[in-house]
Design a protein around this motif. Structure first.
Motif, short mmCIF file in Angstrom:
data_model
loop_
_atom_site.label_atom_id
_atom_site.label_comp_id
_atom_site.label_asym_id
_atom_site.label_seq_id
_atom_site.Cartn_x
_atom_site.Cartn_y
_atom_site.Cartn_z
N ASP A 188 0.84 -1.18 0.00
CA ASP A 188 0.00 0.00 0.00
C ASP A 188 0.89 1.24 0.00
OD1 ASP A 188 -1.82 2.03 0.38
OD2 ASP A 188 -3.00 0.94 1.85
N PRO A 189 1.17 1.81 -1.18
CA PRO A 189 2.03 3.00 -1.23
C PRO A 189 1.50 4.17 -0.42
CG PRO A 189 1.77 2.04 -3.42
CD PRO A 189 0.79 1.35 -2.53
N TRP A 190 0.18 4.25 -0.27
CA TRP A 190 -0.40 5.37 0.46
C TRP A 190 -0.40 5.15 1.97
CZ3 TRP A 190 -2.48 10.14 -0.84
CH2 TRP A 190 -2.44 10.45 -2.20
N PHE A 191 -0.40 3.90 2.38
CA PHE A 191 -0.38 3.60 3.82
C PHE A 191 0.58 2.43 4.02
CE2 PHE A 191 -2.72 2.44 7.88
CZ PHE A 191 -2.29 3.57 8.55
N PRO A 192 1.88 2.70 3.87
CA PRO A 192 2.89 1.65 3.87
C PRO A 192 3.11 1.05 5.27
CG PRO A 192 3.92 3.80 3.80
CD PRO A 192 2.45 4.04 3.65
N PRO A 193 3.87 -0.03 5.34
CA PRO A 193 4.08 -0.72 6.62
C PRO A 193 4.55 0.19 7.74
CG PRO A 193 4.86 -2.10 4.83
CD PRO A 193 4.49 -0.79 4.22
N GLU A 194 5.42 1.14 7.44
CA GLU A 194 5.92 2.00 8.51
C GLU A 194 4.81 2.88 9.08
OE1 GLU A 194 7.42 3.77 4.52
OE2 GLU A 194 7.13 1.79 5.44
N SER A 195 3.88 3.32 8.23
CA SER A 195 2.74 4.11 8.72
C SER A 195 1.76 3.23 9.47
CB SER A 195 2.04 4.80 7.54
OG SER A 195 2.90 5.75 6.93
N GLN A 196 1.58 2.02 9.00
CA GLN A 196 0.71 1.09 9.71
C GLN A 196 1.24 0.83 11.11
OE1 GLN A 196 0.17 -2.45 7.31
NE2 GLN A 196 -0.01 -1.26 5.43
#
Length: 259
Positions: A188-196
């Protein structure tokens, strides 16, 4: 800083066939797709509405209509407002034939949020007391904004876009009282793992309940446009929907005491 374009995963996916069961209604001069359960008026919580805030394809997309119908089958009256005022991204946009940045510039917060507010105000006049909100892609941004203002009593987002990490998560924890569910995925480029991961870190101690369900093998858009011939994606799409239903059922009856 908000991105100025949409990645390909925001626009591609599987586009379904089917016959929608809901109907179009004009609510405060906003076209809305409305899916109503059978015997809705007899239900003990008939004054509750699921506000479904859609992806860039808007309520005109059959996938969104069918998903709203699914919520209605579970007993939730569901309203998808046309937050893009008759100008959703056309299906042809996935073939790179549409100027998405210009479209985004025409549909910023200053345009979209007033549309949502008008629909909410009109529904309140009709007697709606409680709003549950589910947002997909761009719609997830506005679920957060409504939760900041404590307009919605329960919130769920799936593969959201336009969120700012960690600012929005810290703001949610500080301002909102709405229990929050997030459906996330591997790519998910818009909500990538680091943001998750940052969302989980910031909201792990959120006193009004937070959960994040992660769906392996899925990409951005899976909860609306997932390929049902792919077993992992099918499990993710169906699982994300049921997760939202369970979240609403678990928290909608007790949310009023927190508001």
């Amino acid at each position: 800083m908000k991105p100025q374009n949409l990645c390909s995963k925001c626009l591609d996916g599987t586009f379904y066939d089917g016959t929608p069961r809901g109907k179009w209604e004009n609510i405060s001069d906003v076209a809305c797709y409305v899916a109503t359960p059978e015997r809705y008026a007899s239900r003990s919580w008939a004054r509750k509405i699921v506000l479904y805030l859609p992806d860039a394809y808007g309520p005109q997309l059959l996938n969104n209509q069918l998903l709203a119908d699914d919520f209605a089958k579970k007993g939730f009256k569901t309203v998808i407002p046309d937050i893009f005022d008759g100008e959703p991204v056309p299906l042809e946009a996935r073939f790179n034939t549409f100027n998405v940045p210009k479209w985004l510039a025409r549909h910023g917060d200053n345009v979209v949020r007033p549309i949502i507010d008008r629909v909410i105000a009109a529904l309140k006049k009709q007697g709606v007391q409680d709003f549950l909100a589910t947002g997909y892609c761009m719609g997830g941004r506005y679920v957060f904004d409504l939760a900041f203002d404590n307009i919605v009593k329960v919130a769920a987002v799936s593969h959201p876009t336009l969120l700012q990490s960690p600012t929005d998560f810290e703001k949610y924890k500080s301002l909102s009282k709405a229990p929050l569910l997030m459906n996330t995925c591997d790519f998910d480029p818009w909500f990538p793992p680091e943001s998750q991961a940052k969302a989980s870190e910031c909201l792990s101690s959120f006193p009004h309940k937070f959960a994040r369900r992660h769906w392996e093998g899925c990409t951005h858009g899976f909860a609306v446009r997932g390929d049902m011939n792919n077993p992992k994606v099918k499990a993710g799409k169906e699982g994300a929907f049921l997760a939202v239903v369970d979240w609403f059922e678990a928290h909608s009856m007790t949310a009023e005491s927190r508001m």
